[in-house]
Design an enzyme around this catalytic site. Sequence first.
Site, short mmCIF file in Angstrom:
data_model
loop_
_atom_site.label_atom_id
_atom_site.label_comp_id
_atom_site.label_asym_id
_atom_site.label_seq_id
_atom_site.Cartn_x
_atom_site.Cartn_y
_atom_site.Cartn_z
N ARG A 17 67.02 7.26 28.45
CA ARG A 17 66.99 8.37 29.39
C ARG A 17 65.57 8.70 29.78
O ARG A 17 64.64 8.48 29.01
CB ARG A 17 67.60 9.60 28.71
CG ARG A 17 68.86 10.08 29.38
CD ARG A 17 69.57 11.06 28.52
NE ARG A 17 68.74 12.17 28.08
CZ ARG A 17 69.17 13.10 27.22
NH1 ARG A 17 70.38 13.04 26.75
NH2 ARG A 17 68.38 14.09 26.87
N ARG A 54 68.98 4.86 24.17
CA ARG A 54 69.62 5.62 25.26
C ARG A 54 69.01 5.38 26.62
O ARG A 54 69.70 5.45 27.63
CB ARG A 54 69.52 7.13 24.97
CG ARG A 54 70.52 7.60 24.00
CD ARG A 54 70.73 9.09 24.02
NE ARG A 54 69.55 9.93 24.05
CZ ARG A 54 69.52 11.15 23.53
NH1 ARG A 54 70.57 11.64 22.94
NH2 ARG A 54 68.44 11.88 23.63
N LYS A 71 74.29 14.46 17.77
CA LYS A 71 75.14 15.59 18.19
C LYS A 71 76.14 15.16 19.27
O LYS A 71 77.29 15.58 19.24
CB LYS A 71 74.31 16.75 18.75
CG LYS A 71 73.45 17.47 17.74
CD LYS A 71 72.88 18.76 18.31
CE LYS A 71 71.98 18.57 19.51
NZ LYS A 71 70.72 17.87 19.22
N ARG A 83 69.20 27.34 22.18
CA ARG A 83 67.98 26.63 21.81
C ARG A 83 66.92 27.59 21.27
O ARG A 83 65.90 27.14 20.78
CB ARG A 83 67.37 25.91 23.01
CG ARG A 83 68.16 24.73 23.55
CD ARG A 83 68.01 23.50 22.67
NE ARG A 83 67.53 22.30 23.32
CZ ARG A 83 68.29 21.39 23.92
NH1 ARG A 83 69.59 21.54 24.00
NH2 ARG A 83 67.75 20.32 24.44
N ARG A 91 60.20 17.73 23.18
CA ARG A 91 61.52 18.20 22.77
C ARG A 91 61.59 18.42 21.26
O ARG A 91 62.22 19.36 20.79
CB ARG A 91 62.59 17.22 23.24
CG ARG A 91 62.86 17.40 24.73
CD ARG A 91 63.51 16.20 25.37
NE ARG A 91 64.80 15.93 24.80
CZ ARG A 91 65.27 14.69 24.55
NH1 ARG A 91 64.52 13.66 24.81
NH2 ARG A 91 66.45 14.54 24.06
P1 AMP Z 1 69.94 17.65 25.79
O1 AMP Z 1 70.87 16.68 26.45
O2 AMP Z 1 70.65 18.73 25.04
O3 AMP Z 1 68.89 16.96 24.94
O4 AMP Z 1 69.15 18.39 26.96
C1 AMP Z 1 68.35 17.67 27.86
C2 AMP Z 1 67.37 18.64 28.52
O5 AMP Z 1 68.10 19.64 29.22
C3 AMP Z 1 66.48 19.39 27.57
O6 AMP Z 1 65.33 18.66 27.23
C4 AMP Z 1 66.14 20.63 28.36
O7 AMP Z 1 65.18 20.37 29.36
C5 AMP Z 1 67.46 20.91 29.06
N1 AMP Z 1 68.34 21.79 28.27
C6 AMP Z 1 69.55 21.47 27.70
N2 AMP Z 1 70.09 22.51 27.09
C7 AMP Z 1 69.21 23.54 27.25
C8 AMP Z 1 69.19 24.89 26.81
N3 AMP Z 1 70.18 25.42 26.08
N4 AMP Z 1 68.12 25.64 27.18
C9 AMP Z 1 67.11 25.14 27.90
N5 AMP Z 1 67.06 23.88 28.32
C10 AMP Z 1 68.10 23.07 28.00
#
Ligand code: AMP
Length: 197
Positions: A129, A127, A13, A88, A140
């Site tokens: 991270r 990555r 993404k 989400r 996740r």
């Molecule tokens: P991502 O980079 O989208 O994988 O997000 C990394 C982390 O940020 C996720 O594992 C969540 O802890 C938090 N996060 C990102 N977007 C959201 C969202 N829309 N709602 C809740 N937590 C989020």
Amino acid sequence: MRLIFIGPPGAGKGTQSAKLVEYLRIPHLSTGDMLRQAVRDKTDAGRHAESFMDKGDLVPDDVVMDMVRERLERPDCRAGALLDGVPRNQRQADLLDEALARSGMRLDVALELRGPDAVGGRRRAGRGRGDDQPGGIKTRLESYWRQTRPLLDYYQDRGILHRIDGQGTPDEVFERIKVALRSERGEVSPRCETPGS
Ligand code: AMP
């Protein structure tokens, strides 16, 4: 136009979002990026979000959606926005609809980026991270399957869902996204290709 991207962690993404916002010339609203920045800046939202993010858990809806609402109200989002990583779950989807409706806008396109889980695993491994450690990935993925994936039906019922095969090179995947957007027939035409703009 307003678009969202839905797909499991590591589906590509981030890569496709970067290409798409350049193509459509709209802001990229990645909630993951916004939250990581808030953590670095040690804002109230960042302090609140940090422990959830470290574990791979979702940050509480109100924390995330307040950030998204505030960002959508900025002038650069008037022409459109690509939302990446949000909604989400169903509550976030409802809050997003409300936030957009308040500004007289609506969601135009939902893109699902799909691929076998092995592809995501390989991409995540590159990555490095903190939340890409095995426990975080598992959490996740579980939250994706349980809370996020059901949103596909919600957007399918609204007639705005496009399913994109996420396998292949980034350019191959992006070509598929462009084809899907073209099929929206003018409702979603990139500004750079609009006659007279
Ligand atoms: P991502 O980079 O989208 O994988 O997000 C990394 C982390 O940020 C996720 O594992 C969540 O802890 C938090 N996060 C990102 N977007 C959201 C969202 N829309 N709602 C809740 N937590 C989020």
